[in-house]
Design an enzyme around this catalytic site. Structure first.
Site, PDB file in Angstrom:
ATOM      1  N   GLY A   1       0.825  -1.204   0.000  1.00  0.00           N
ATOM      2  CA  GLY A   1       0.000   0.000   0.000  1.00  0.00           C
ATOM      3  C   GLY A   1       0.857   1.251   0.000  1.00  0.00           C
TER       4      GLY A   1
ATOM      5  N   GLY B   1       0.545   5.519   0.848  1.00  0.00           N
ATOM      6  CA  GLY B   1      -0.308   6.586   1.345  1.00  0.00           C
ATOM      7  C   GLY B   1       0.405   7.911   1.283  1.00  0.00           C
ATOM      8  N   LYS B   2      -0.198   8.869   1.939  1.00  0.00           N
ATOM      9  CA  LYS B   2       0.334  10.230   1.892  1.00  0.00           C
ATOM     10  C   LYS B   2       1.723  10.337   2.510  1.00  0.00           C
ATOM     11  CE  LYS B   2      -2.851  12.240   4.295  1.00  0.00           C
ATOM     12  NZ  LYS B   2      -3.881  11.226   4.471  1.00  0.00           N
ATOM     13  N   PHE B   3       1.900   9.656   3.620  1.00  0.00           N
ATOM     14  CA  PHE B   3       3.127   9.889   4.384  1.00  0.00           C
ATOM     15  C   PHE B   3       4.130   8.753   4.300  1.00  0.00           C
ATOM     16  CE2 PHE B   3      -0.272  12.272   6.534  1.00  0.00           C
ATOM     17  CZ  PHE B   3       0.195  13.539   6.230  1.00  0.00           C
TER      18      PHE B   3
ATOM     19  N   SER C   1       4.820   4.323   2.940  1.00  0.00           N
ATOM     20  CA  SER C   1       4.318   3.133   2.258  1.00  0.00           C
ATOM     21  C   SER C   1       4.068   2.020   3.271  1.00  0.00           C
ATOM     22  CB  SER C   1       5.339   2.676   1.215  1.00  0.00           C
ATOM     23  OG  SER C   1       6.588   2.520   1.842  1.00  0.00           O
ATOM     24  N   VAL C   2       3.310   1.041   2.822  1.00  0.00           N
ATOM     25  CA  VAL C   2       3.020  -0.117   3.666  1.00  0.00           C
ATOM     26  C   VAL C   2       3.541  -1.345   2.931  1.00  0.00           C
ATOM     27  CG1 VAL C   2       1.213  -1.455   4.821  1.00  0.00           C
ATOM     28  CG2 VAL C   2       0.950   1.019   4.565  1.00  0.00           C
TER      29      VAL C   2
ATOM     30  N   LYS D   1       4.100  -0.232   8.201  1.00  0.00           N
ATOM     31  CA  LYS D   1       3.865   1.091   7.614  1.00  0.00           C
ATOM     32  C   LYS D   1       5.043   1.981   7.967  1.00  0.00           C
ATOM     33  CE  LYS D   1       0.295   4.697   7.445  1.00  0.00           C
ATOM     34  NZ  LYS D   1      -1.117   4.983   7.758  1.00  0.00           N
TER      35      LYS D   1
ATOM     36  N   ASP E   1     -11.526  10.324   9.646  1.00  0.00           N
ATOM     37  CA  ASP E   1     -11.390   9.891   8.249  1.00  0.00           C
ATOM     38  C   ASP E   1     -12.020   8.512   8.063  1.00  0.00           C
ATOM     39  OD1 ASP E   1     -10.681  10.279   5.628  1.00  0.00           O
ATOM     40  OD2 ASP E   1      -8.591   9.672   5.890  1.00  0.00           O
TER      41      ASP E   1
HETATM   42  N1  LIG Z   1      -2.414  -3.674   8.529  1.00  0.00           N
HETATM   43  C1  LIG Z   1      -2.530  -3.719   7.206  1.00  0.00           C
HETATM   44  N2  LIG Z   1      -2.700  -4.876   6.569  1.00  0.00           N
HETATM   45  C2  LIG Z   1      -2.816  -4.929   5.228  1.00  0.00           C
HETATM   46  N3  LIG Z   1      -2.757  -3.850   4.425  1.00  0.00           N
HETATM   47  C3  LIG Z   1      -2.578  -2.649   5.003  1.00  0.00           C
HETATM   48  C4  LIG Z   1      -2.459  -2.515   6.416  1.00  0.00           C
HETATM   49  N4  LIG Z   1      -2.320  -1.206   6.694  1.00  0.00           N
HETATM   50  C5  LIG Z   1      -2.349  -0.558   5.530  1.00  0.00           C
HETATM   51  N5  LIG Z   1      -2.507  -1.411   4.500  1.00  0.00           N
HETATM   52  C6  LIG Z   1      -2.589  -1.070   3.067  1.00  0.00           C
HETATM   53  O1  LIG Z   1      -1.865   0.114   2.833  1.00  0.00           O
HETATM   54  C7  LIG Z   1      -2.736   1.148   2.359  1.00  0.00           C
HETATM   55  C8  LIG Z   1      -2.288   2.496   2.906  1.00  0.00           C
HETATM   56  O2  LIG Z   1      -2.383   2.447   4.316  1.00  0.00           O
HETATM   57  P1  LIG Z   1      -2.878   3.689   5.148  1.00  0.00           P
HETATM   58  O3  LIG Z   1      -4.233   4.089   4.696  1.00  0.00           O
HETATM   59  O4  LIG Z   1      -2.726   3.381   6.590  1.00  0.00           O
HETATM   60  O5  LIG Z   1      -1.806   4.753   4.703  1.00  0.00           O
HETATM   61  P2  LIG Z   1      -1.930   6.312   4.600  1.00  0.00           P
HETATM   62  O6  LIG Z   1      -0.580   6.825   4.252  1.00  0.00           O
HETATM   63  O7  LIG Z   1      -2.448   6.888   5.838  1.00  0.00           O
HETATM   64  O8  LIG Z   1      -2.963   6.409   3.419  1.00  0.00           O
HETATM   65  P3  LIG Z   1      -3.851   7.613   2.959  1.00  0.00           P
HETATM   66  O9  LIG Z   1      -3.005   8.427   2.075  1.00  0.00           O
HETATM   67  O10 LIG Z   1      -4.982   6.942   2.233  1.00  0.00           O
HETATM   68  O11 LIG Z   1      -4.312   8.350   4.169  1.00  0.00           O
HETATM   69  C9  LIG Z   1      -4.117   0.729   2.795  1.00  0.00           C
HETATM   70  O12 LIG Z   1      -5.091   1.264   1.967  1.00  0.00           O
HETATM   71  C10 LIG Z   1      -4.030  -0.785   2.685  1.00  0.00           C
HETATM   72  O13 LIG Z   1      -4.224  -1.187   1.354  1.00  0.00           O
END
Ligand SMILES: Nc1ncnc2c1ncn2[C@@H]1O[C@H](COP(=O)(O)OP(=O)(O)OP(=O)(O)O)[C@@H](O)[C@H]1O
Length: 485
Positions: A128, A130-132, A134-135, A150, A238
């Protein structure tokens, strides 16, 4: 209004500009429109624009407690509130901004911090972004168990807050469990339980409308975790299906606390944050509390039941305008195929006046939730269906169910205005109404009419138009909402 940042930063054109509401990328003197704003309804860039200069304000009581009205004072208030009440809170409060918070994480997590994450986990593929950060997948070297990690790049206040809040909430079955936190000079690495079932948004996109049975069960799980967050003094801000992950067994886990804030009783928040289609009206006017999560969950429930988001538009401004003004009508069109109790619950949730809006706790006591999620009641309804096909032909079983429900409501703290049992008169009222897919459920409308859960409902809208699309989160602040310091 025209905002500008250097380099590849962004410009936001005002509503008086030709391409109003479009966020455009600045590449020197030329500006190229980012396509798909409509698809993403993204406030993300808008957010970034202001994030560095604006701290979100926490307003105390009626919002007038900023005694000297100074920005400095607001900031201090915000910091005090966002600091976690963890074991190190006394240290936390006396420290400096981010440092202070890292100190709290160290003590609270107490694992892994001194090691490098690579010593304990084998890095796998990215799952995954996201903004800040990667996962990515990781595997524990000792146990062989897979986790999600993350990685959050340090620097933004929100990153530190996210780590703190996850740690604070971790342990509830509806919250992604935080296993360990590692830290190096640039980043935090949050090792979390792996949710292999993917995101709810992807499931919704694939499956379209959900049955009421399924929607109620998902929604109940969600409301339980939202209630937990609120009880723990956290507003998620959110809530949306993009941030709801699924386990392999289909249980939901609330994720992404990147916009979450801490508040205590009597405090409210200011600062536009969330994902446009899910944002509560009071967020747009700048003073709000935890009820915003209930609203957002209601938007999700709407999407589960009819497959579309209630408030849509061709631009951010249009979406916001819809949230503020569009009147929902749950009586016609697609809503005729949805049970009255489901509609009643949605009306109580999508109430613009936050004071009148039902709380997370009250949602859990609503007849529709109880009916579909309590096993005993459900078995009664199945009996009713198989024997009689429709409640109108034999109200006995339905009456029993409603009686049982009424009893449950009393146990669950529902305030019964009239505790007399639902009668066949009430059931026969349903004869003239269209039956929903479970038949029996509309009989519960009578229970609802006898239960005071919150103040009367207000008018609202619903003109389903197009399917739901993925929403991107943003932490938005605007001049009138955020006192830039
Ligand atoms: N515990 C987890 N298990 C499986 N996949 C995960 C998990 N946590 C996050 N992901 C994957 O990673 C993606 C990004 O995670 P997350 O939404 O926490 O990040 P973010 O940087 O806050 O994203 P956003 O920019 O949407 O706010 C999620 O949409 C999901 O697909």
């Amino acid at each position: 209004m025209r905002k500008k940042r250097k380099g590849s930063d962004l410009l936001l054109l005002s509503s008086t500009d030709k391409d109003k509401d479009k966020i455009v990328e600045s590449t020197g003197d030329s500006e190229s429109l980012i396509p798909n704003l409509k698809c993403h309804y993204s406030l993300e860039d808008y957010v970034r624009l202001k994030k560095r200069c604006c701290k979100e304000d926490v307003v105390y009581g009626d919002g007038n407690d900023d005694v000297d009205g100074s920005c400095k004072n607001n900031r201090r208030a915000g910091i005090a509130v966002t600091a976690p009440p963890c074991a190190t809170s006394s240290l936390v409060l006396s420290g400096r901004g981010i440092k202070r918070k890292i100190g709290c994480i160290d003590v609270a997590t107490q694992m892994g911090r001194k090691n490098k994450i690579g010593e304990d986990y084998v890095k796998g593929e990215t799952i995954g972004k996201g903004k800040f950060g990667s996962v990515w997948l990781c595997r524990c070297r000792v146990s062989g168990v897979e986790f999600a990690c993350k990685t959050l790049v340090k620097g933004e206040e929100t990153v530190h807050r996210e780590v703190e809040i996850m740690q604070h909430l971790s342990g509830h079955p509806g919250v992604v469990t935080l296993k360990a936190v590692y830290e190096d000079a640039e980043s935090f690495h949050l090792v979390m339980e792996l949710c292999s079932g993917g995101r709810l948004i992807d499931q919704m996109t694939k499956e379209g409308r959900y049955s009421e049975q399924r929607a109620a069960n998902i929604f109940k799980e969600l409301m339980m975790v939202i209630k937990y967050c609120h009880d723990m003094g956290v507003v998620h801000r959110d809530v949306k299906p993009e941030n709801i992950l699924l386990t392999t067994s289909g249980k939901i886990k609330l994720a992404d606390f990147g916009l979450a804030m801490r508040i205590t009783n009597g405090q409210s928040l200011a600062g536009l944050a969330g994902s446009p289609a899910y944002v509560a009206p009071e967020v747009l006017s700048g003073n709000y509390c935890e009820k915003v999560d209930v609203w957002s969950a209601g938007i999700l429930l709407h999407a589960l039941l009819v497959g579309v988001l209630p408030f849509q538009g061709d631009s951010l401004e249009d979406v916001f305008e819809a949230i503020k003004t569009v009147e929902l009508n749950f009586h016609t069109g697609v809503w005729e195929s949805v049970s009255k109790p489901a509609r009643d619950l949605l009306e109580r949730i999508l109430t613009r006046n936050a004071d009148s809006r039902i709380t997370a706790d009250e949602v859990l006591s609503h007849p529709w939730i109880i009916f579909y999620t309590e096993r005993n009641l459900k078995s009664l309804s199945f009996k009713s269906k198989s024997k009689h096909q429709a409640i109108s032909s034999s109200p006995t079983a339905a009456t029993t169910s409603v009686l049982e429900l009424t009893r449950k409501l009393t146990i669950n703290g529902g305030s019964l205005i009239n505790n007399s049992s639902p009668t066949s008169r009430s059931l026969s009222h349903d004869n003239s109404e269209e039956q929903d897919d479970s038949g029996l459920v509309d009989a519960l409308a009578v229970a609802i009419s006898n239960v005071r859960i919150s103040e009367p409902k207000r008018s609202r809208l619903c003109v389903p138009t197009s399917p739901i699309r993925e929403q991107r989160s943003s932490n938005v602040t605007t001049n009138n909402l955020c006192k830039a310091c």
